[in-house]
Design a protein around this motif. Structure first.
Motif, PDB file in Angstrom:
ATOM      1  N   MET A 163      50.693  19.813  13.616  1.00 36.18           N
ATOM      2  CA  MET A 163      50.006  19.234  14.777  1.00 36.18           C
ATOM      3  C   MET A 163      49.405  20.375  15.590  1.00 36.18           C
ATOM      4  N   PHE A 164      48.079  20.330  15.749  1.00 35.04           N
ATOM      5  CA  PHE A 164      47.406  21.253  16.663  1.00 35.04           C
ATOM      6  C   PHE A 164      47.323  20.588  18.040  1.00 35.04           C
ATOM      7  N   ILE A 165      47.664  21.336  19.090  1.00 32.63           N
ATOM      8  CA  ILE A 165      47.559  20.833  20.463  1.00 32.63           C
ATOM      9  C   ILE A 165      46.647  21.793  21.222  1.00 32.63           C
ATOM     10  N   ILE A 166      45.486  21.302  21.654  1.00 39.46           N
ATOM     11  CA  ILE A 166      44.462  22.179  22.226  1.00 39.46           C
ATOM     12  C   ILE A 166      44.104  21.730  23.637  1.00 39.46           C
ATOM     13  N   ASP A 167      44.164  22.652  24.561  1.00 37.68           N
ATOM     14  CA  ASP A 167      43.853  22.436  25.974  1.00 37.68           C
ATOM     15  C   ASP A 167      42.345  22.221  26.152  1.00 37.68           C
ATOM     16  N   GLN A 168      41.968  21.148  26.843  1.00 36.55           N
ATOM     17  CA  GLN A 168      40.561  20.947  27.203  1.00 36.55           C
ATOM     18  C   GLN A 168      40.423  20.712  28.711  1.00 36.55           C
ATOM     19  N   SER A 169      41.369  21.293  29.489  1.00 42.52           N
ATOM     20  CA  SER A 169      41.324  21.143  30.945  1.00 42.52           C
ATOM     21  C   SER A 169      40.100  21.857  31.507  1.00 42.52           C
ATOM     22  N   GLY A 170      39.842  21.655  32.793  1.00 43.02           N
ATOM     23  CA  GLY A 170      38.646  22.213  33.422  1.00 43.02           C
ATOM     24  C   GLY A 170      38.533  23.712  33.294  1.00 43.02           C
TER      25      GLY A 170
END
Length: 623
Positions: free
Chosen positions: A456-463
């Motif tokens: 599982m890849f977990i990637i941040d896309q926050s501001g």
């Protein structure tokens, strides 16, 4: 011509005038002369420095404050106070307050300490109070009276937790009820400072201390970290009264406390605790159930009824019970226990196989080698990698990831073969590590090798992921790639290098959390293209819900490896406290056994480093 000295009376008058409305009696009257300084030059310099602070305010370079204080005169003292009044933000306030330490060893030392104490206790703004308290902390025991005054005041808990740090050893030496109460209430429980607090508390013993500890442990407002630390202190006593207090925590409402109590009592070698522990064999909490079985295994090795029960648990329908049994079988070390442990290497649940593999590695028996070699060809991905690792660390040999070469080697060994020590095998493995790095799989994510086939890849896309990639890029300069652009490109590159048939999924998160698919997908050309296109359509917005993203990943029970990428600390979701996130994930992983690799973007992250370390993963930075 020699520079004339300024009379003390004139100096005080001039200093008072630049301090405007501040009263003169904040500096005690003295009969001795102040530290001399070059009048014209220093006078002009202080005025110039104060004008700099007035102009720059919170943007003033920190060196300005130390320049003022290094003059070490009464005018310098009052000029620095004037500078403090012009500041608002916590960081420059702390820098300015810290500069007062330049007066240490001068006639103004006590005035500096009094001023910082008054700011900590009476300033109108919280940033001033905190900055002054942190500055006093730097003085250490030189500021013992001032720090003690803060502890005895009505200051808030945050200030007291700062003020107590330099006093921990001193309070521990006193060992009276009041000192211990202060330590228990305000002492820090972090990794380093917590060790100092634990050492200080271990010096105090006796029935009154136990009563105090019991009150703290049972109080609903005592945090989990503090209670766990206190259990460690009690464990160091190694006596029945202390263990009785620990055993009472088996009924605690927090699973972390129960698990730690089980660990301590299991290591006590005192079978009187088996009765309260046995009640937890019916626990619905996975971590508690596993560790209750393990604790019983450590305390009841000579109890034939328990041994029969343990063998039955190894065949229980609940995989968590079988995991606990695998861990407890190691404690027996009998021929039958080893045979059952070997059989669990082929369990239908990968988590049980992983637990059994770890215990076989801990056992280190020659009889296990052919069993492990057989498992090499039966396993793939991370578990196959782990089997090869255990074989290397048992034998000191490296014959790759397939059983054929290992069997050839094993058939050449005689009946007199003996395993090398773990230390020798580890040293040989380290010698080979550089060659393994050179020949490692091309599949990686930010340089972290991918050995799993259920990822599982977990990637941040926050501001904040909209910030330009790279340390030295200014925002928006040249229209360069953003952090999210680089992350999605690296994701696509990793997918391109992975073999077809690998199972994976990806979660993008900000304030909200969204998995691309409901479950792991088999990688093929079409899926690869679809996932890469999906990643390229993401855009940065919102906060950083790290905990929510991790929980979403754990919804799929088949994953065994996570790659977590983020550029900031948790700021959104159910839990943002990093210690609490680590604690919950670590407890969850006692039975889930998911490896977590972490990538920090833009800045080093102690949180991510510890999260990876605690969960068997690696940590890297892309700054």
């Amino acid at each position: 011509m020699a520079t004339p000295r300024i009379p003390a009376a004139l100096l005080l008058f001039a200093s008072a005038s630049i301090a405007q409305a501040e009263p003169l009696n904040t500096i005690p009257a003295r009969t001795t002369s102040v530290t001399p300084f070059s009048a014209c030059a220093a006078w002009d310099e202080l005025d110039d420095l104060l004008r700099t602070v007035k102009k720059e305010e919170d943007q003033t370079p920190r060196s300005v404050y130390s320049q003022i204080a290094k003059v070490k005169s009464e005018k310098a003292f009052l000029t620095l106070r004037k500078a403090v009044a012009m500041l608002r933000d916590p960081s420059p306030l702390y820098d300015a307050y810290s500069a007062f330490q330049e007066f240490e060893g001068t006639e103004l030392e006590s005035s500096a300490l009094d001023y910082l104490k008054n700011e900590a206790l009476k300033a109108r703004r919280d940033p001033n109070k905190k900055g002054a308290t942190r500055a006093l902390e730097r003085w250490g025991l030189k500021a013992e009276n001032e720090l003690t005054a803060i502890l005895e005041s009505r200051a808030d808990d945050e200030l007291k937790s700062i003020a107590i740090r330099p006093l921990i050893s001193r309070l521990g030496e006193r060992g009276d009820s009041d000192s211990l109460t202060l330590l228990l209430r305000y002492g820090p429980t972090g990794r380093r400072a917590g060790d100092q607090l634990k050492t200080a508390l271990e010096k105090a013993r006796g029935s009154e201390v136990l009563a105090l500890y019991e009150d703290v442990l049972s109080h609903k407002n005592t945090g989990v970290d503090r209670r766990k630390m206190l259990l460690e202190v009690l464990a160091s006593w190694k006596d029945t009264d202390a263990n009785r207090l620990i055993a009472a925590r088996l009924r605690d409402s927090d699973p972390d406390i129960v698990v730690r109590a089980l660990e301590i009592l299991g290591a006590s070698n005192d079978p009187q605790w088996t009765e309260p522990i046995s009640k937890l064999l019916r626990s619905k909490d996975d971590a508690i159930l596993r560790d209750a079985i393990l604790a019983m295994g450590r305390l009841s090795k000579a109890d034939e009824m328990w041994v029969d029960q343990l063998f039955a648990l190894a065949d229980d329908k609940n995989p968590v019970a079988r995991m606990g049994a695998a861990a407890a079988l190691l404690e027996l070390r009998s021929a039958q226990a080893v045979d059952i442990l070997h059989s669990l290497l082929a369990d239908e649940d990968w988590r049980v196989r992983s637990e059994a593999l770890q215990q076989v590695g801990n056992l280190r028996r020659e009889i296990s080698i052919p069993v492990l070699i057989e498992r090499l060809d039966a396993e793939s991905g991370r578990i196959g990698h782990d089997v090869a690792t255990v074989l290397r660390l048992m034998t000191g040999e490296d014959h790759g990831r397939t059983g054929r070469r290992w069997n050839q080697w094993w058939n050449d060994q005689g009946q007199d073969y003996r395993l090398p020590s773990y230390e020798d095998a580890l040293a040989l493995d380290k010698e080979r590590s550089s060659r393994r790095q050179d020949n490692k799989s091309q599949a990686s994510f930010y340089g972290l090798e991918i050995v799993s086939d259920r990822i599982m890849f977990i990637i941040d896309q926050s501001g904040s992921m909209a910030a330009p990639a790279g340390r030295n890029r200014s925002r928006g300069a040249g229209g360069g790639p953003t952090r999210l652009d680089v992350a999605t490109k690296e994701f696509g590159r990793a997918l391109a290098a992975l073999a077809d048939g690998i199972e994976f999924n990806v979660i993008f998160f900000e304030t909200g959390v969204k998995a691309w698919k409901k479950e792991l997908l088999n990688l093929d050309e079409d899926v690869r293209a679809e996932a890469t296109e999906y990643a390229g359509e993401t855009s940065p917005a919102g906060g950083t819900n790290v905990y929510g993203a991790l929980l979403e990943a754990y919804e799929d029970e088949r994953i065994d490896t996570i790659y977590l990428l983020t550029d900031g600390g948790p700021s959104a979701g159910e839990i943002t406290d990093t210690n609490e996130i680590r604690r919950r994930i670590l407890r969850l992983n006692r039975t889930r056994r998911v490896v977590i690799h972490c990538i920090s973007i833009g800045t080093p992250s102690p949180f991510l480093r510890e999260l990876a370390r605690e969960n068997g993963g690696s940590y890297t930075e892309s700054l």
